[in-house]
Design a protein around this motif. Structure first.
Motif, mmCIF file in Angstrom:
data_model
loop_
_atom_site.group_PDB
_atom_site.id
_atom_site.type_symbol
_atom_site.label_atom_id
_atom_site.label_comp_id
_atom_site.label_asym_id
_atom_site.label_seq_id
_atom_site.Cartn_x
_atom_site.Cartn_y
_atom_site.Cartn_z
ATOM 1 N N THR A 21 0.827 -1.209 0.000
ATOM 2 C CA THR A 21 0.000 0.000 0.000
ATOM 3 C C THR A 21 0.861 1.258 0.000
ATOM 4 O O THR A 21 0.606 2.196 -0.759
ATOM 5 C CB THR A 21 -0.959 -0.009 1.208
ATOM 6 N N LEU A 22 1.894 1.290 0.831
ATOM 7 C CA LEU A 22 2.783 2.459 0.875
ATOM 8 C C LEU A 22 3.513 2.654 -0.450
ATOM 9 O O LEU A 22 3.632 3.788 -0.937
ATOM 10 C CB LEU A 22 3.796 2.307 2.008
ATOM 11 N N LEU A 23 3.993 1.571 -1.027
ATOM 12 C CA LEU A 23 4.690 1.690 -2.307
ATOM 13 C C LEU A 23 3.734 2.125 -3.408
ATOM 14 O O LEU A 23 4.123 2.881 -4.308
ATOM 15 C CB LEU A 23 5.379 0.376 -2.676
ATOM 16 N N ASP A 24 2.494 1.711 -3.325
ATOM 17 C CA ASP A 24 1.495 2.142 -4.302
ATOM 18 C C ASP A 24 1.216 3.638 -4.156
ATOM 19 O O ASP A 24 1.135 4.364 -5.138
ATOM 20 C CB ASP A 24 0.207 1.340 -4.116
ATOM 21 N N GLU A 25 1.112 4.104 -2.930
ATOM 22 C CA GLU A 25 0.791 5.512 -2.681
ATOM 23 C C GLU A 25 1.960 6.447 -2.991
ATOM 24 O O GLU A 25 1.752 7.580 -3.417
ATOM 25 C CB GLU A 25 0.381 5.692 -1.216
ATOM 26 N N HIS A 26 3.186 5.986 -2.769
ATOM 27 C CA HIS A 26 4.351 6.879 -2.857
ATOM 28 C C HIS A 26 5.300 6.560 -4.012
ATOM 29 O O HIS A 26 6.304 7.252 -4.158
ATOM 30 C CB HIS A 26 5.127 6.852 -1.537
ATOM 31 N N GLY A 27 5.019 5.543 -4.778
ATOM 32 C CA GLY A 27 5.885 5.194 -5.903
ATOM 33 C C GLY A 27 7.070 4.354 -5.502
ATOM 34 O O GLY A 27 7.165 3.205 -5.852
ATOM 35 N N SER A 28 7.972 4.904 -4.735
ATOM 36 C CA SER A 28 9.113 4.133 -4.247
ATOM 37 C C SER A 28 9.490 4.649 -2.863
ATOM 38 O O SER A 28 9.225 5.803 -2.527
ATOM 39 C CB SER A 28 10.298 4.230 -5.203
ATOM 40 N N ARG A 29 10.085 3.759 -2.106
ATOM 41 C CA ARG A 29 10.516 4.099 -0.748
ATOM 42 C C ARG A 29 11.744 3.273 -0.428
ATOM 43 O O ARG A 29 11.877 2.131 -0.859
ATOM 44 C CB ARG A 29 9.427 3.774 0.290
ATOM 45 N N CYS A 30 12.646 3.863 0.369
ATOM 46 C CA CYS A 30 13.770 3.092 0.876
ATOM 47 C C CYS A 30 13.367 2.492 2.226
ATOM 48 O O CYS A 30 12.323 2.848 2.784
ATOM 49 C CB CYS A 30 15.032 3.941 0.984
ATOM 50 N N VAL A 31 14.185 1.587 2.712
ATOM 51 C CA VAL A 31 13.828 0.856 3.931
ATOM 52 C C VAL A 31 13.549 1.799 5.099
ATOM 53 O O VAL A 31 12.553 1.629 5.808
ATOM 54 C CB VAL A 31 14.928 -0.166 4.302
ATOM 55 N N HIS A 32 14.392 2.795 5.308
ATOM 56 C CA HIS A 32 14.184 3.646 6.489
ATOM 57 C C HIS A 32 12.871 4.423 6.383
ATOM 58 O O HIS A 32 12.222 4.694 7.396
ATOM 59 C CB HIS A 32 15.390 4.555 6.765
ATOM 60 N N GLN A 33 12.441 4.780 5.182
ATOM 61 C CA GLN A 33 11.145 5.451 5.025
ATOM 62 C C GLN A 33 10.003 4.493 5.359
ATOM 63 O O GLN A 33 9.008 4.897 5.972
ATOM 64 C CB GLN A 33 10.981 5.979 3.607
ATOM 65 N N LEU A 34 10.140 3.227 4.968
ATOM 66 C CA LEU A 34 9.122 2.231 5.309
ATOM 67 C C LEU A 34 9.100 1.977 6.821
ATOM 68 O O LEU A 34 8.026 1.872 7.418
ATOM 69 C CB LEU A 34 9.368 0.926 4.545
ATOM 70 N N VAL A 35 10.280 1.910 7.423
ATOM 71 C CA VAL A 35 10.370 1.718 8.878
ATOM 72 C C VAL A 35 9.665 2.864 9.601
ATOM 73 O O VAL A 35 8.860 2.641 10.512
ATOM 74 C CB VAL A 35 11.851 1.617 9.324
ATOM 75 N N ASP A 36 9.936 4.098 9.183
ATOM 76 C CA ASP A 36 9.308 5.264 9.812
ATOM 77 C C ASP A 36 7.788 5.239 9.638
ATOM 78 O O ASP A 36 7.045 5.518 10.578
ATOM 79 C CB ASP A 36 9.861 6.563 9.229
ATOM 80 N N ALA A 37 7.330 4.905 8.447
ATOM 81 C CA ALA A 37 5.892 4.920 8.169
ATOM 82 C C ALA A 37 5.162 3.797 8.893
ATOM 83 O O ALA A 37 4.017 3.978 9.322
ATOM 84 C CB ALA A 37 5.653 4.809 6.662
ATOM 85 N N LEU A 38 5.810 2.644 9.033
ATOM 86 C CA LEU A 38 5.144 1.480 9.624
ATOM 87 C C LEU A 38 5.368 1.363 11.122
ATOM 88 O O LEU A 38 4.614 0.667 11.809
ATOM 89 C CB LEU A 38 5.626 0.201 8.924
ATOM 90 N N GLY A 39 6.418 1.995 11.629
ATOM 91 C CA GLY A 39 6.698 1.934 13.065
ATOM 92 C C GLY A 39 7.130 0.561 13.546
ATOM 93 O O GLY A 39 6.813 0.165 14.659
ATOM 94 N N VAL A 40 7.848 -0.167 12.695
ATOM 95 C CA VAL A 40 8.355 -1.486 13.068
ATOM 96 C C VAL A 40 9.865 -1.514 12.844
ATOM 97 O O VAL A 40 10.400 -0.683 12.121
ATOM 98 C CB VAL A 40 7.657 -2.618 12.263
ATOM 99 N N PRO A 41 10.564 -2.459 13.467
ATOM 100 C CA PRO A 41 12.022 -2.502 13.339
ATOM 101 C C PRO A 41 12.488 -2.756 11.898
ATOM 102 O O PRO A 41 11.828 -3.467 11.129
ATOM 103 C CB PRO A 41 12.434 -3.669 14.243
ATOM 104 N N GLN A 42 13.648 -2.199 11.558
ATOM 105 C CA GLN A 42 14.216 -2.332 10.219
ATOM 106 C C GLN A 42 14.418 -3.784 9.804
ATOM 107 O O GLN A 42 14.093 -4.139 8.667
ATOM 108 C CB GLN A 42 15.515 -1.534 10.137
#
Length: 116
Positions: free
Chosen positions: A40-61
């Motif tokens: 869902t995040l990749l669909d909404e934002h096009g691309s993301r690096c791991v740290h952006q996904l970690v920040d958005a999801l609030g889970v460990p890297q």
């Protein structure tokens, strides 16, 4: 040398068509709330690096990386190295469509309709 063993079909069973097997593997790769959230995040934002996904999801890297590995292994996500980071994106929009449909379906009431 290792070889893989394909189990023989049970007596009386039919073989599963290749497209049904592929669809089953796709759904298995998506069968995690965290992986669905990543899609869902990749669909909404096009691309993301791991740290952006970690920040958005609030889970460990390490957990995000583990789930990205599953999605990459299933051919649903690809990564492009940009200096020290890897940008992840969906391989195609069909995967996001499946997730959106599943979320919409889950949002519907599961109670049977009232008698007329």
């Amino acid at each position: 040398m290792s070889t893989s063993v394909t189990p023989s079909p049970r007596p009386g069973s039919r073989s599963v068509p290749a497209d049904v097997q592929a669809a089953s593997e796709l759904l298995a790769a998506l069968a995690s709330p965290l992986r669905m959230s990543i899609v869902t995040l990749l669909d909404e934002h096009g691309s993301r690096c791991v740290h952006q996904l970690v920040d958005a999801l609030g889970v460990p890297q390490p957990l995000v990386s583990q789930h990205l590995r599953v999605l990459r292994g299933a051919g649903l996500v690809t990564g492009v190295r940009r200096h020290r980071e890897v940008d992840y994106r969906l391989v195609d929009g069909h995967v996001a469509h499946i997730v959106r449909d599943a979320l919409a379906h889950a949002g519907h009431s599961t109670e049977p309709p009232a008698p007329a």
